[in-house]
Motif scaffolding. Structure first.
Motif, PDB file in Angstrom:
ATOM      1  N   UNK A  24       4.961 -59.555 -40.579  1.00  0.00           N
ATOM      2  CA  UNK A  24       3.611 -59.925 -40.162  1.00  0.00           C
ATOM      3  C   UNK A  24       2.579 -58.864 -40.521  1.00  0.00           C
ATOM      4  N   UNK A  25       2.964 -57.610 -40.524  1.00  0.00           N
ATOM      5  CA  UNK A  25       2.037 -56.536 -40.873  1.00  0.00           C
ATOM      6  C   UNK A  25       1.560 -56.691 -42.312  1.00  0.00           C
ATOM      7  N   UNK A  26       2.490 -56.909 -43.217  1.00  0.00           N
ATOM      8  CA  UNK A  26       2.115 -57.087 -44.626  1.00  0.00           C
ATOM      9  C   UNK A  26       1.345 -58.392 -44.819  1.00  0.00           C
ATOM     10  N   UNK A  27       1.755 -59.428 -44.116  1.00  0.00           N
ATOM     11  CA  UNK A  27       1.049 -60.708 -44.215  1.00  0.00           C
ATOM     12  C   UNK A  27      -0.406 -60.550 -43.793  1.00  0.00           C
ATOM     13  N   UNK A  56      -4.489 -66.383 -40.558  1.00  0.00           N
ATOM     14  CA  UNK A  56      -4.491 -65.113 -39.825  1.00  0.00           C
ATOM     15  C   UNK A  56      -4.251 -65.363 -38.339  1.00  0.00           C
ATOM     16  N   UNK A  57      -4.913 -66.373 -37.803  1.00  0.00           N
ATOM     17  CA  UNK A  57      -4.741 -66.700 -36.387  1.00  0.00           C
ATOM     18  C   UNK A  57      -3.288 -67.071 -36.094  1.00  0.00           C
ATOM     19  N   UNK A  58      -2.690 -67.840 -36.991  1.00  0.00           N
ATOM     20  CA  UNK A  58      -1.300 -68.235 -36.800  1.00  0.00           C
ATOM     21  C   UNK A  58      -0.374 -67.021 -36.792  1.00  0.00           C
ATOM     22  N   UNK A  59      -0.606 -66.070 -37.696  1.00  0.00           N
ATOM     23  CA  UNK A  59       0.232 -64.867 -37.748  1.00  0.00           C
ATOM     24  C   UNK A  59       0.061 -64.047 -36.473  1.00  0.00           C
ATOM     25  N   UNK A  60      -1.190 -63.857 -36.038  1.00  0.00           N
ATOM     26  CA  UNK A  60      -1.409 -63.131 -34.779  1.00  0.00           C
ATOM     27  C   UNK A  60      -0.705 -63.842 -33.617  1.00  0.00           C
ATOM     28  N   UNK A  63       2.898 -63.161 -33.605  1.00  0.00           N
ATOM     29  CA  UNK A  63       3.161 -61.791 -33.149  1.00  0.00           C
ATOM     30  C   UNK A  63       3.022 -61.660 -31.640  1.00  0.00           C
ATOM     31  N   UNK A  64       2.452 -62.676 -31.019  1.00  0.00           N
ATOM     32  CA  UNK A  64       2.235 -62.631 -29.580  1.00  0.00           C
ATOM     33  C   UNK A  64       0.851 -62.129 -29.193  1.00  0.00           C
ATOM     34  N   UNK A  65      -0.003 -61.908 -30.176  1.00  0.00           N
ATOM     35  CA  UNK A  65      -1.366 -61.436 -29.904  1.00  0.00           C
ATOM     36  C   UNK A  65      -2.289 -62.657 -29.788  1.00  0.00           C
TER      37      UNK A  65
END
Length: 75
Positions: A24-27, A56-60, A63-65
């Motif tokens: 997720x960090x690289x994404x 971006x919202x989906x990745x966050x 991640x649980x953010x």
């Protein structure tokens, strides 16, 4: 070049691959890069820009953010 809309699309596609791999960090780094270019070259309301915000919202969210995710979903 780095500021070309096609480069932004390539970065976005690569970000999706990193997300699928769980990096997720690289994404997010690639999505942020893509968003910067798309906003500058295409504008905030362009479908590609909005698609990047959504990803971006989906990745966050994954991640649980949820706070960052919700803010992006609401843009």
């Amino acid at each position: 070049g780095e500021e070309h809309p096609q480069t932004a699309i390539a970065n976005h596609n690569m970000a999706n691959l990193y997300e699928c791999m769980g990096d997720f960090t690289q994404a997010l780094a690639l999505l942020e890069k893509s968003l910067k270019t798309q906003t500058a070259m295409l504008g905030e309301k362009h479908p590609d820009t909005i698609d990047t915000l959504n990803d971006m919202a989906r990745v966050y969210n994954r991640q649980g953010d949820t706070i960052k995710a919700r803010a992006l979903f609401e843009q």
